[in-house]
Scaffold this motif. Structure first.
Motif, short mmCIF file in Angstrom:
data_model
loop_
_atom_site.label_atom_id
_atom_site.label_comp_id
_atom_site.label_asym_id
_atom_site.label_seq_id
_atom_site.Cartn_x
_atom_site.Cartn_y
_atom_site.Cartn_z
N PHE A 58 35.57 107.14 -53.87
CA PHE A 58 35.68 105.53 -53.20
C PHE A 58 34.92 105.45 -52.12
CE2 PHE A 58 37.70 102.41 -50.64
CZ PHE A 58 37.44 101.29 -51.62
N ALA A 59 35.16 106.73 -51.19
CA ALA A 59 34.50 106.92 -49.92
C ALA A 59 32.97 106.76 -49.82
CB ALA A 59 35.14 107.78 -49.22
N SER A 60 32.35 107.25 -51.20
CA SER A 60 30.96 107.67 -51.09
C SER A 60 30.30 106.38 -51.48
CB SER A 60 30.72 108.87 -52.29
OG SER A 60 31.09 109.89 -51.75
N ASN A 61 31.09 105.49 -52.43
CA ASN A 61 30.67 104.12 -53.09
C ASN A 61 30.55 102.96 -51.94
OD1 ASN A 61 29.77 104.48 -55.81
ND2 ASN A 61 31.83 104.92 -56.42
N LEU A 62 31.76 103.30 -51.04
CA LEU A 62 31.74 102.27 -50.01
C LEU A 62 30.52 102.59 -49.04
CD1 LEU A 62 33.40 100.03 -48.73
CD2 LEU A 62 34.85 101.63 -47.79
N TYR A 63 30.60 103.83 -48.48
CA TYR A 63 29.23 104.12 -47.70
C TYR A 63 27.81 103.69 -48.33
CZ TYR A 63 25.72 107.05 -46.05
OH TYR A 63 24.33 107.57 -45.49
N VAL A 250 31.36 86.67 -44.07
CA VAL A 250 30.84 86.70 -45.57
C VAL A 250 30.36 88.34 -45.66
CG1 VAL A 250 28.45 86.17 -46.61
CG2 VAL A 250 29.83 84.43 -45.70
N CYS A 251 29.96 88.82 -44.45
CA CYS A 251 29.43 90.32 -44.78
C CYS A 251 30.67 91.21 -45.01
CB CYS A 251 28.86 90.71 -43.36
SG CYS A 251 27.25 90.17 -43.22
N VAL A 252 31.99 90.77 -44.43
CA VAL A 252 33.17 91.55 -44.65
C VAL A 252 33.78 91.31 -46.09
CG1 VAL A 252 35.40 91.63 -44.25
CG2 VAL A 252 33.88 91.32 -42.49
N GLY A 253 33.49 89.94 -46.84
CA GLY A 253 33.82 89.90 -47.96
C GLY A 253 32.84 90.37 -49.03
N LEU A 254 31.53 90.49 -48.95
CA LEU A 254 30.62 91.14 -49.48
C LEU A 254 30.87 92.46 -49.72
CD1 LEU A 254 27.21 89.46 -48.41
CD2 LEU A 254 28.41 89.13 -50.76
N LEU A 255 31.21 93.28 -48.85
CA LEU A 255 31.46 94.68 -48.72
C LEU A 255 32.87 94.98 -49.45
CD1 LEU A 255 30.78 97.39 -47.47
CD2 LEU A 255 32.01 96.86 -45.55
N TYR A 256 33.83 94.21 -49.24
CA TYR A 256 35.18 94.38 -49.83
C TYR A 256 35.12 94.06 -51.45
CZ TYR A 256 40.18 93.91 -50.90
OH TYR A 256 41.35 94.32 -51.31
N ILE A 257 34.48 92.89 -51.71
CA ILE A 257 34.16 92.78 -52.91
C ILE A 257 33.36 93.90 -53.86
CG2 ILE A 257 33.22 91.13 -54.77
CD1 ILE A 257 33.74 88.81 -52.90
N ASP A 258 32.31 94.29 -53.15
CA ASP A 258 31.73 95.31 -53.83
C ASP A 258 32.63 96.63 -53.95
OD1 ASP A 258 28.78 96.08 -54.81
OD2 ASP A 258 29.08 97.77 -53.72
N ASN A 260 36.07 97.05 -53.85
CA ASN A 260 37.26 96.81 -54.32
C ASN A 260 37.29 96.11 -55.69
OD1 ASN A 260 39.10 98.34 -52.54
ND2 ASN A 260 38.26 96.97 -51.09
N VAL A 261 36.54 95.04 -55.85
CA VAL A 261 36.79 94.20 -57.03
C VAL A 261 35.64 94.43 -57.97
CG1 VAL A 261 36.67 91.71 -57.80
CG2 VAL A 261 37.70 92.38 -55.40
N TYR A 262 34.55 94.30 -57.74
CA TYR A 262 33.43 94.39 -58.78
C TYR A 262 32.11 94.94 -58.39
CZ TYR A 262 29.90 93.54 -62.51
OH TYR A 262 28.99 93.50 -63.53
N SER A 263 31.45 96.05 -58.55
CA SER A 263 30.23 96.49 -58.01
C SER A 263 29.03 95.79 -58.54
CB SER A 263 30.37 97.84 -58.33
OG SER A 263 29.16 98.65 -57.68
N TYR A 264 28.71 94.67 -57.56
CA TYR A 264 27.52 93.65 -58.09
C TYR A 264 26.42 94.05 -57.30
CZ TYR A 264 28.47 91.92 -53.39
OH TYR A 264 28.40 91.90 -52.10
N LEU A 265 26.43 95.01 -56.27
CA LEU A 265 25.31 94.92 -55.29
C LEU A 265 24.01 95.26 -56.09
CD1 LEU A 265 24.65 94.30 -52.50
CD2 LEU A 265 25.45 96.48 -51.81
#
Length: 511
Positions: A58-63, A250-258, A260-265
């Motif tokens: 999870f840490a790697s994907n968030l990074y 918006v940046c916070v939301g984009l990061l959180y969604i990618d 925790n919710v769906y990896s869309y990036l």
């Protein structure tokens, strides 16, 4: 580390004439910002896994999501600066947002033991502010360097080299200082690393605010980076600040969604590249030759993804490796794992002049741009092969010499010096004027995609005896994990070598 021009020996005589003092103001501003960014990056995955107790995947994907968005937002920040704010206001705004982001991270690291929910909110908010701030800061500071000089001024290459050294001085000091105060073995101390990064960013902003009017001026003496002339009323300051907060949210939301919710990036980046490609190649006003040259940019951008996705493991899987599997105890002092992220910047400062001299010394035998990029990919593969050899047949719990990691970073830096400095220059040379900005966006989108992929690859890091799998390739140990990058970069390098002559011919096509 960052892309820029490298000093050429024929520019040395012009450099001896001296440079505008504004260059050193921009040098200092950028140095402190890079201190902030790389200092925080050096301890980010360690903080996530040791303090917030995220698992490595999870840490790697968030990074990867964080660094990917860092490359995306400059497209917005550059647009706002060009149309509405100018460089100065954007740089100051970006710096303040990043300093606030680091302070939010400091608060997060201060509260994680007592209030995990609030700490998590502050964590994502801090990263979001960093992403938003970088979007305003990064595209504007670099563009102001060229504005200090008259068109055709031969000092420009050496000016970018001086500026590039500022980037790498900051990139070396940030992990060193932040690691010294934060990476102590006690997770509660990570807050001091975030605070040090915040202080560095504030110093950069203060330097720029106090010296910009006096020194950051064009060759004719006019102040640089002012707001573009607009018709009508200026936007209400309250609306400006609300817009900034909204953009950060918006940046916070984009990061959180990618995360925790769906990896869309990844899909968003691919869609953006395909959309830009369609927009450009469907333009009937472009000539056949122009389209050929544009195709070279897209092809090389594709290969760049393989380079940076492996190179950027420095902030993720290679940090895990330095922390857990590298012998860092010197007897009298244990080297913080985060310090190894300073090596790339140190090696750039040491070896950049040597590579610049080498290309000139080769004269007519100097490799073409695509060939240099293929060499860069091969050196990257060799670096990973070095560390793969270092961990081969090493038993669980056994730590290896730090020389394997140092050697790998040396090869990676040599690869960077073959590939990175020519990237932006190549886009500028090949792009038609009407699509220059859009094609530069393609280049940065490739970097963004590479960082997202970097996080996904780092999430495959073998941990606790668990096997991981990538496209059918199973990894049970570190040797097999690092050989994945040897294969990816090596195969990409060989294919690019095969395409080199065709690419060179296409770049110089006249019909």
């Amino acid at each position: 580390m960052d892309q820029s021009e490298i000093l050429k020996p024929e520019q040395l005589d012009d450099a001896s004439k001296g440079h505008p003092k504004g260059l050193y103001v921009l040098f200092a501003t950028e140095m402190w910002e890079r201190f902030n960014y790389y200092g925080m990056r050096a301890i980010l995955v360690l903080f996530m896994t040791k303090a917030l107790l995220f698992d490595k995947a999870f840490a790697s994907n968030l990074y990867g999501s964080y660094t990917g968005l860092v490359y995306l937002t400059p497209l917005i920040g550059g647009f706002v600066a060009d149309r509405y704010w100018g460089n100065r206001r954007s740089i100051i705004t970006g710096g303040i947002l990043m300093a606030l982001g680091e302070l939010l991270m400091f608060a997060c690291a201060s509260l994680y033991q007592t209030n995990l929910d609030v700490s998590s909110f502050l964590f994502f908010s801090g990263l979001g502010f960093m992403i938003a701030g970088n979007g305003f800061f990064k595209p504007n500071i670099s563009s102001m360097v060229g504005q200090l000089y008259k068109p055709g001024d031969r000092r420009l290459d050496s000016a970018y080299t001086i500026f590039y050294m500022g980037i790498n001085v900051g990139g070396a000091l940030g992990p060193f200082i932040c690691g010294y105060f934060g990476d102590t073995g006690n997770p509660a101390d990570y807050k001091w690393a975030f605070l040090a990064a915040a202080v560095a960013m504030m110093i950069g902003v203060v330097v720029f605010i106090n010296l910009k009017d006096k020194y950051v001026r064009g060759p004719e003496g006019a102040p640089l980076g002012m707001k573009p002339v607009q018709e009508g009323k200026e936007m209400n300051p309250v609306l400006v600040y609300l817009s900034l907060l909204l953009f950060s949210a918006v940046c916070v939301g984009l990061l959180y969604i990618d995360a925790n919710v769906y990896s869309y990036l990844s899909y968003l980046l691919l869609a953006a590249v395909l959309g830009i490609a369609y927009m450009i190649f469907s333009d009937k006003k472009l000539t056949k030759v122009e389209k050929k040259k544009i195709s070279v940019i897209f092809i090389l951008a594709f290969f760049v993804v393989f380079f940076w996705s492996a190179f950027e493991q420095a902030g993720a899987s290679l940090t895990f490796f330095a922390e857990e599997t590298t012998q860092r105890d010197l007897g009298f002092f244990t080297i913080p794992a985060s310090w190894f992220q300073s090596l790339n910047s140190v090696f750039v400062v040491v070896f950049a002049p040597i590579f610049a001299w080498l290309w000139i010394k080769l004269g007519r035998r100097e490799p073409s741009a695509p060939t240099k990029m293929a060499i860069g990919l091969m050196l990257l593969a060799v670096g990973y092969f070095v560390i793969a050899v270092g961990v081969k047949d090493v038993g669980a719990g056994i730590k290896v010499s730090m020389m394997w990691l140092i050697g790998m970073y040396a090869f990676h830096t040599w690869g960077e010096l073959c590939l990175s400095p020519i990237g932006l220059s190549l886009v500028n040379k090949l792009a038609p004027l009407k699509f220059a900005s859009l094609l530069m966006a393609v280049w940065f989108l490739a970097n963004a995609g590479a960082n997202v992929l970097s996080g996904k690859l780092s999430s495959l890091y073998p941990d606790g005896g668990h096997s991981t799998n990538f496209a059918g390739y199973e990894m049970n140990n570190l040797n097999e994990f690092f050989m994945l990058f040897v294969g990816m970069a090596g195969v990409a390098s060989i294919i690019l070598f095969v395409l080199t002559k065709w690419l060179q011919k296409t770049m110089t096509a006249t019909s």
